[in-house]
Design a protein around this motif. Structure first.
Motif, short mmCIF file in Angstrom:
data_model
loop_
_atom_site.label_atom_id
_atom_site.label_comp_id
_atom_site.label_asym_id
_atom_site.label_seq_id
_atom_site.Cartn_x
_atom_site.Cartn_y
_atom_site.Cartn_z
N GLN A 5 -12.12 -7.17 10.21
CA GLN A 5 -11.44 -6.63 9.04
C GLN A 5 -11.62 -5.13 8.91
O GLN A 5 -11.12 -4.54 7.96
N ARG A 7 -11.33 -1.33 8.68
CA ARG A 7 -10.11 -0.64 8.27
C ARG A 7 -9.88 0.68 9.00
O ARG A 7 -8.76 1.06 9.23
N ALA A 202 -0.16 -6.98 -12.82
CA ALA A 202 -0.26 -6.97 -11.37
C ALA A 202 0.01 -8.38 -10.84
O ALA A 202 -0.73 -9.30 -11.14
N SER A 207 0.57 -7.55 -4.93
CA SER A 207 -0.68 -7.47 -4.17
C SER A 207 -0.42 -7.61 -2.68
O SER A 207 -1.20 -7.16 -1.87
N SER A 208 0.65 -8.28 -2.33
CA SER A 208 0.95 -8.48 -0.93
C SER A 208 1.65 -7.28 -0.31
O SER A 208 2.23 -7.37 0.75
N LYS A 209 1.58 -6.18 -1.04
CA LYS A 209 2.02 -4.91 -0.50
C LYS A 209 3.51 -4.88 -0.19
O LYS A 209 3.93 -4.76 0.97
N THR A 454 -14.96 -0.07 0.86
CA THR A 454 -14.62 -1.45 0.56
C THR A 454 -13.32 -1.89 1.21
O THR A 454 -13.03 -3.08 1.28
N VAL B 32 -11.80 -6.85 -3.43
CA VAL B 32 -11.46 -5.43 -3.43
C VAL B 32 -10.17 -5.28 -4.22
O VAL B 32 -9.07 -5.47 -3.70
N PHE B 43 -4.60 -5.30 -8.90
CA PHE B 43 -3.97 -5.14 -7.59
C PHE B 43 -4.98 -5.52 -6.53
O PHE B 43 -6.14 -5.10 -6.58
N ASP B 44 -4.54 -6.33 -5.57
CA ASP B 44 -5.42 -6.83 -4.52
C ASP B 44 -5.17 -6.04 -3.24
O ASP B 44 -4.12 -6.16 -2.62
N PHE B 45 -6.13 -5.23 -2.85
CA PHE B 45 -5.95 -4.37 -1.69
C PHE B 45 -5.83 -5.16 -0.39
O PHE B 45 -5.32 -4.65 0.59
N PHE B 46 -6.33 -6.36 -0.37
CA PHE B 46 -6.28 -7.13 0.86
C PHE B 46 -5.07 -8.06 0.92
O PHE B 46 -4.92 -8.80 1.89
N GLY B 47 -4.22 -8.00 -0.11
CA GLY B 47 -2.98 -8.78 -0.06
C GLY B 47 -3.24 -10.23 0.28
O GLY B 47 -4.01 -10.91 -0.39
N ASP B 48 -2.62 -10.70 1.35
CA ASP B 48 -2.80 -12.11 1.73
C ASP B 48 -3.94 -12.30 2.73
O ASP B 48 -4.08 -13.37 3.32
N GLU B 49 -4.74 -11.29 2.94
CA GLU B 49 -5.91 -11.45 3.81
C GLU B 49 -7.15 -11.79 2.98
O GLU B 49 -7.22 -11.49 1.80
N GLN B 50 -8.12 -12.40 3.65
CA GLN B 50 -9.38 -12.72 2.97
C GLN B 50 -10.23 -11.45 2.82
O GLN B 50 -10.09 -10.51 3.58
N TYR B 51 -11.09 -11.46 1.83
CA TYR B 51 -11.97 -10.30 1.60
C TYR B 51 -13.08 -10.26 2.66
O TYR B 51 -13.40 -11.27 3.26
#
Lengths: 490, 275
Positions: A5, A7, A202, A207-209, A454, B32, B43-51
């Protein structure tokens, strides 16, 4: 040990841009990348102070290429390595200018002139030759506008300052191109298709960008400037003016220049070319002075038939010129003492009243003042420059700093337009000051992207209703230092 | 799962007491997120990914027993010396195993850990026992199989696909070494063909590797060397790829395409767990 993961990492490059070392820096705590219109950007990363790879491989004047999963975010020149002894977690902040900073390493030298030369040749040259502004820098053309010819002279500016000057005087902009070491030069201002909005809730979908849709937490008033200019009198090098401009549609106007109003009079008879002396309103001829310049034209508008001549003698009812009139004139044509040329925006004046300013363009002047063609080219350039300034200053400048913006598209560039929809309180001086309801297009002036350890990515975006850099910015420093050096203050 | 020992290796480690033993820890994923503009939700920075996994805080408690006061004190001193007093340069770890597996090397797992607190308070009336509570901080947040998994094979022709298995439940970074035999190796690509969500990881080495020289591409440490020469400049990764190569949980189909086709592949990894 890192996980899948992860970044971001930073490749280590030597001064020539070649990757060195066993691998990238991967223990990066945070990244901050700033890109600004018409300015060099700034990049900073924070690593543990004890990271061995940093200690072994990173040094000033090396470069770091910061990569995130979505691609290369920025490459920068390591200029500062500051240890931050923050309690139990000593860290190292590595920062420096982005690659535009490379354009500070070379100068224009003395007396570099581009005389009626195609813009693209001046900026890039056909093969990035040493005579172009990018010549010898390793930089090549990104997107450079097909503008036409330019005339400009440089004296001991850095290449970056020279490019910024040129862009500013044409009403254009520069920024780093979409690939490394390429330069974009042009009007910009196209719509990015991006919308920045504050939201009521939100949602999972957000959230899925979702591409091209960014969310802003807080808007802050940046600059609301009453610094309006809607009439500008430009002067080039050595008080060169626009009298020899050749553009027939030019919005050039003229007025008498001596004293508060200067002497003016009217021609009292139709005259042909070569007439001398010229008859003027009875009793007004002696208001003029021997040896000074006068402007003669149908009205005080430059686009009509006109000329600038020198007074040889004066009488109560006539003025004698050194060489007679060059063109025919009619009864009622204006004779103005010591003419001054200017441009103005009457629509702006209707809104704000007349706001006059004089502007000095030191880089513009005829290469050879004795040659008419040179004077004409320089005058046209001066007109282009002052018109550009008028366009950028004739309305009130409003900028907003949008903070904690999430999901900002990676391909959004400074200079492009975004649509801002914002309903809510805005901050100024740290306080919520009033409620605003904005739904309008703005130019992106500056973008700062922050990547936290994070994995959170936020941005702050400065937008403005006019496409010009925000004043009072620390990133002006590089450019300003350069300018100071040129005028000899440092 | 029982947390059984603390030390650099299983053999050279401190064995926790088992009398009234209690393990207290919790695997967590770090959300996150960020509130947006005073709006509800985040807002979820990881979208559909796991943290990503959070570091672990582990508390190991047990009761020390002895035949007399001195015996109990000696036991406690020994425990303190092995944990709080453990030299950090020995890279200490917590070792654990499933209760049903027994403590065989093949089934044991570990996580890097540091002892950060030791509590053994005297209690009136307790003569021959004393309760001990030891706290550890585990920065990785993941557990790894103690036994390193190896794959070692020599190929003589074509593009070669083989299977590597990550017995854990979390992606495992994998180091791959390739050694050409008789002629210079001028290109080499390693891909994980097994879909695990998102783009499959791959790397390509474009430098020249001489015969009998080993190309080492160590994903675990982000280290690439051609023989003993740093060679990251010749390594290309897949689009948008940050880690170099990993194995999804379960079987992974790995393909090596190289020129020449005669080479030895040596890969090693640790099964990786989120426990």
């Amino acid at each position: 040990m890192s996980t899948h993961q992860q970044r971001f990492v930073a490749d280590i490059l030597d001064a020539s841009g070649n990757i060195v070392g066993p691998g990238p820096l991967f223990e990066i705590l945070s990244v901050e990348v700033t890109e600004e219109l018409d300015r060099g950007g700034q990049v900073a990363i924070v690593t543990p102070a004890t990271d061995e790879r940093v200690i072994d491989w990173v040094a000033t004047n090396r470069k770091l290429r910061v990569r995130v999963r979505e691609g290369t975010m920025a490459t920068f020149i390591v200029q500062n390595m500051d240890y931050v002894g923050s309690g139990k977690t000593p860290t190292l902040r590595i920062s420096g200018p982005d690659l535009l900073g490379e354009l500070l390493y070379l100068t224009t030298g003395y007396n570099r002139t581009y005389n009626n030369l195609d813009l693209r040749t001046a900026v890039v040259g056909t093969t990035a030759t040493s005579t172009s502004l990018l010549g010898g820098t390793g930089w090549t053309q990104g997107t450079v506008e097909n503008y036409g010819n330019v005339t400009i002279e440089y004296d001991a500016q850095t290449r970056l300052a020279a490019l910024i000057t040129l862009a500013e005087q044409l009403g254009r902009h520069i920024r780093q191109g979409s690939t490394e070491q390429t330069l974009d030069f042009g009007l910009f201002g196209s719509s990015s298709g991006c919308r920045i909005t504050n939201v009521h809730h939100a949602l999972l979908r957000q959230s899925s960008k979702e591409a091209k849709l960014a969310y802003v937490a807080q808007a802050q008033i940046g600059t609301i400037s009453a610094d309006i200019e809607n009439r500008i009198l430009p002067l080039g090098k050595s008080k060169f003016d626009m009298r020899d401009a050749t553009n027939a549609s030019a919005n050039i106007k003229v007025r008498a220049g001596q004293g508060p109003l200067g002497a003016t009079t009217l021609i009292t008879a139709n005259i042909g070319p070569g007439t001398n002396p010229i008859p003027v309103t009875a009793g007004t001829g002696t208001n003029f002075t021997v040896g000074e310049e006068i402007w003669i034209g149908v009205s005080a508008t430059w686009t009509t038939a006109h000329e600038v001549a020198t007074v040889q003698n004066v009488a109560a009812n006539s003025i004698t010129l050194t060489a007679g009139t060059a063109v025919a004139h009619s009864i009622g044509d204006n004779v103005l003492q010591r003419p001054q040329f200017y441009v103005e925006d009457t629509a702006s004046q209707a809104s704000y009243g007349v706001r006059e300013n004089t502007a000095q363009f030191n880089w513009i002047g005829p290469i050879d003042a004795t040659i008419l063609a040179d004077r004409q080219q320089a005058a046209d350039m001066l007109y282009a420059a002052v018109n550009a300034r008028l366009t950028r200053h004739s309305e009130s400048y409003r900028s907003y700093i949008l903070s904690q913006v999430v999901n900002l598209p990676y391909d959004l560039r400074v200079g492009e337009k975004v649509r801002l929809t914002y309903r809510g309180n805005v901050k100024a001086w740290g306080e919520n000051v009033f409620f605003i309801d904005i739904d309008d297009e703005f130019y992106v002036i500056k973008i700062t992207r922050k990547f936290a350890a994070t994995g959170a990515e936020t941005a702050s975006v400065a937008v403005a209703n006019v496409s010009r850099p925000t004043p009072n910015n620390t990133n002006l420093v590089l450019y300003n230092l350069d300018t100071l050096r040129w005028v000899g203050l440092s | 799962m029982i947390i059984a020992r603390y030390g650099a290796t299983w053999v050279s480690s401190y064995t926790f007491g088992t009398y009234q033993a209690a393990d207290n820890w919790q695997a967590q994923l770090l959300p996150v997120t960020q509130q947006v503009g005073g709006a509800g939700g985040v807002f979820d920075f990881f979208g559909d990914e796991q943290y990503p996994p959070a570091p672990l805080s582990v508390t190991k408690a047990f009761t020390v027993r002895g035949s007399d006061y001195n015996d109990v004190d000696d036991e406690i001193d020994a425990a303190r010396a092995w944990t709080l007093g453990y030299p950090s340069s020995y890279e200490p770890k917590l070792f654990a195993h499933n209760r049903g597996d027994g403590a065989t090397a093949a089934t044991r797992i570990y996580t890097p850990a540091k002892c950060i607190a030791f509590k053994a308070n005297e209690m009136t009336g307790k003569y021959l026992t004393q309760r001990v509570e030891i706290k550890f901080y585990c920065p990785d947040g993941l557990w790894y199989g103690e036994t390193e998994q190896l794959y070692d094979h020599t190929f003589s022709s074509g593009a070669n696909t083989f299977t590597l298995t990550n017995a854990g439940n979390y992606p495992a970074l994998v180091n791959v070494w390739i050694t050409p035999y008789t002629t210079n190796m001028t290109s080499c690509k390693v891909e994980n063909l097994t879909y695990g969500g998102g783009a499959n990881p791959e790397w390509t080495f474009t430098g020249t590797v001489l015969p009998s020289v080993t190309l080492r591409v160590n994903a675990c440490t982000y280290h690439c060397a051609n023989g003993f020469v740093e060679a990251y400049a010749d390594l290309t990764l897949g689009t948008g790829q940050i880690p170099w190569l990993w194995l999804w949980p379960g079987n992974n189909s790995i393909r090596v395409t190289a020129n020449p086709t005669s080479y030895r592949v040596y890969a090693y990894w640790n099964d990786t767990y989120l426990k």
